[in-house]
Design a protein around this motif. Sequence first.
Motif, PDB file in Angstrom:
ATOM      1  N   ASN A   1       0.813  -1.217   0.000  1.00 44.44           N
ATOM      2  CA  ASN A   1       0.000   0.000   0.000  1.00 44.44           C
ATOM      3  C   ASN A   1       0.841   1.260   0.000  1.00 44.44           C
ATOM      4  OD1 ASN A   1      -2.401  -1.290  -0.136  1.00 44.44           O
ATOM      5  ND2 ASN A   1      -2.987  -0.990   1.989  1.00 44.44           N
ATOM      6  N   GLU A   2       2.045   1.185   0.607  1.00 42.39           N
ATOM      7  CA  GLU A   2       2.886   2.377   0.659  1.00 42.39           C
ATOM      8  C   GLU A   2       3.275   2.823  -0.746  1.00 42.39           C
ATOM      9  OE1 GLU A   2       6.149   2.060   3.303  1.00 42.39           O
ATOM     10  OE2 GLU A   2       4.940   1.386   4.984  1.00 42.39           O
ATOM     11  N   LEU A   3       3.610   1.861  -1.581  1.00 42.03           N
ATOM     12  CA  LEU A   3       4.005   2.197  -2.945  1.00 42.03           C
ATOM     13  C   LEU A   3       2.824   2.753  -3.723  1.00 42.03           C
ATOM     14  CD1 LEU A   3       6.194  -0.947  -3.696  1.00 42.03           C
ATOM     15  CD2 LEU A   3       6.921   1.277  -2.866  1.00 42.03           C
ATOM     16  N   SER A  15       7.053   4.036   6.374  1.00 40.50           N
ATOM     17  CA  SER A  15       5.948   3.502   7.158  1.00 40.50           C
ATOM     18  C   SER A  15       5.201   4.622   7.874  1.00 40.50           C
ATOM     19  CB  SER A  15       6.477   2.484   8.177  1.00 40.50           C
ATOM     20  OG  SER A  15       7.005   1.359   7.510  1.00 40.50           O
ATOM     21  N   LYS A  16       5.952   5.607   8.373  1.00 41.90           N
ATOM     22  CA  LYS A  16       5.328   6.762   9.021  1.00 41.90           C
ATOM     23  C   LYS A  16       4.477   7.545   8.019  1.00 41.90           C
ATOM     24  CE  LYS A  16       7.167   6.605  13.211  1.00 41.90           C
ATOM     25  NZ  LYS A  16       6.356   6.539  14.457  1.00 41.90           N
ATOM     26  N   LEU A  17       5.018   7.764   6.823  1.00 45.49           N
ATOM     27  CA  LEU A  17       4.293   8.519   5.806  1.00 45.49           C
ATOM     28  C   LEU A  17       3.058   7.773   5.339  1.00 45.49           C
ATOM     29  CD1 LEU A  17       7.163  10.020   3.602  1.00 45.49           C
ATOM     30  CD2 LEU A  17       6.026  10.994   5.602  1.00 45.49           C
ATOM     31  N   GLU A  18       3.163   6.453   5.220  1.00 46.88           N
ATOM     32  CA  GLU A  18       2.008   5.653   4.814  1.00 46.88           C
ATOM     33  C   GLU A  18       0.892   5.770   5.844  1.00 46.88           C
ATOM     34  OE1 GLU A  18      -0.839   2.716   3.814  1.00 46.88           O
ATOM     35  OE2 GLU A  18       0.422   4.079   2.694  1.00 46.88           O
ATOM     36  N   ARG A  19       1.262   5.746   7.118  1.00 51.12           N
ATOM     37  CA  ARG A  19       0.257   5.858   8.168  1.00 51.12           C
ATOM     38  C   ARG A  19      -0.484   7.194   8.061  1.00 51.12           C
ATOM     39  NH1 ARG A  19       2.537   5.060  14.008  1.00 51.12           N
ATOM     40  NH2 ARG A  19       3.116   3.085  13.023  1.00 51.12           N
ATOM     41  N   LEU A  20       0.283   8.271   7.791  1.00 53.62           N
ATOM     42  CA  LEU A  20      -0.331   9.589   7.642  1.00 53.62           C
ATOM     43  C   LEU A  20      -1.166   9.668   6.373  1.00 53.62           C
ATOM     44  CD1 LEU A  20       2.732  11.782   8.687  1.00 53.62           C
ATOM     45  CD2 LEU A  20       0.646  11.430  10.013  1.00 53.62           C
TER      46      LEU A  20
END
Length: 292
Positions: A113-115, A169-174
């Motif tokens: 999902n991050e990508l 991972s931090k950016l994906e969470r945001l």
Amino acid sequence: MQKDIPHIVFNSQKPDNKGIEILTIESLSVRKNDIAHNPEKAHQLAFNMIVFYTEGKSKQLVDFVWHEVKQNTIIHLSKGQINAFQFNEDLKGFIILFTDAYLKKQINNLPKNELIRLFNAHLFSPIIQVPKDANVSKYIQLFYQEYSNTAEDYNQENTYSALYSIIFSKLERLKQYQTNHLKSSDKLKTFLEFKSLLENNHTKSRNAEFYADKLNITYKHLNTICKDTLAITAKQFIDEFVVLEAKRLLVNSEIKSTELAYALGFEEPTNFVKYFKKHTGFTPNTFKKDYI
């Protein structure tokens, strides 16, 4: 006069760089007149980039749209996108640059999902506003300190990789908080397949039914998927995609609008001019002159 928008490649000054670099916004601002291309002028990226603003207010250009930035704003761009900064004395922050090769090397360490969320320009806004109580800045600052430490290079690549994964991972969470409507689903999977087909076939067809047939679904179902994913029709997405590709090619090459028309699959140059003007309000030549 310069004939096209420069294509900026990844060129680290650090020996044996494996495809990732971090620098400060302030250092780039100071050097803007001493490097090959002024970063305040539009340029196309040949790498991926994350910009984290820690102080000040300004704007940043992403694919011909100026976005307001302020403290704790993050802008992320993918390879091929058009970028330009707008520096001022109060502006501070960090810029992380990394190649496609580096990104691919990290894929196994990153949730899928991050990508999708961070590097799918047609799906998401390039902006993330980081809450003040988030600790993203701590990891980015730590990354900068590690990268700037020339006294010790033992195992640094593994350190970079670990910090890179944490930051993503931090950016994906945001990012997921800003895109709750887009969950991993069969619809999203089909939409991404449609987008991939469009990337490879947009010079052959701009007809939504062509892509529905390729996907073995009905035109109505493809429309529903696009509306649920982006709140636009399949045809509108195709047009937005083609127009953006045309803009990038117009400003990043010496190609004439007549040649570009044929390259994009238009049978007549006049049809391309009408199509481009309908969706942008400009003729191709006027648009190119304005951005150069």
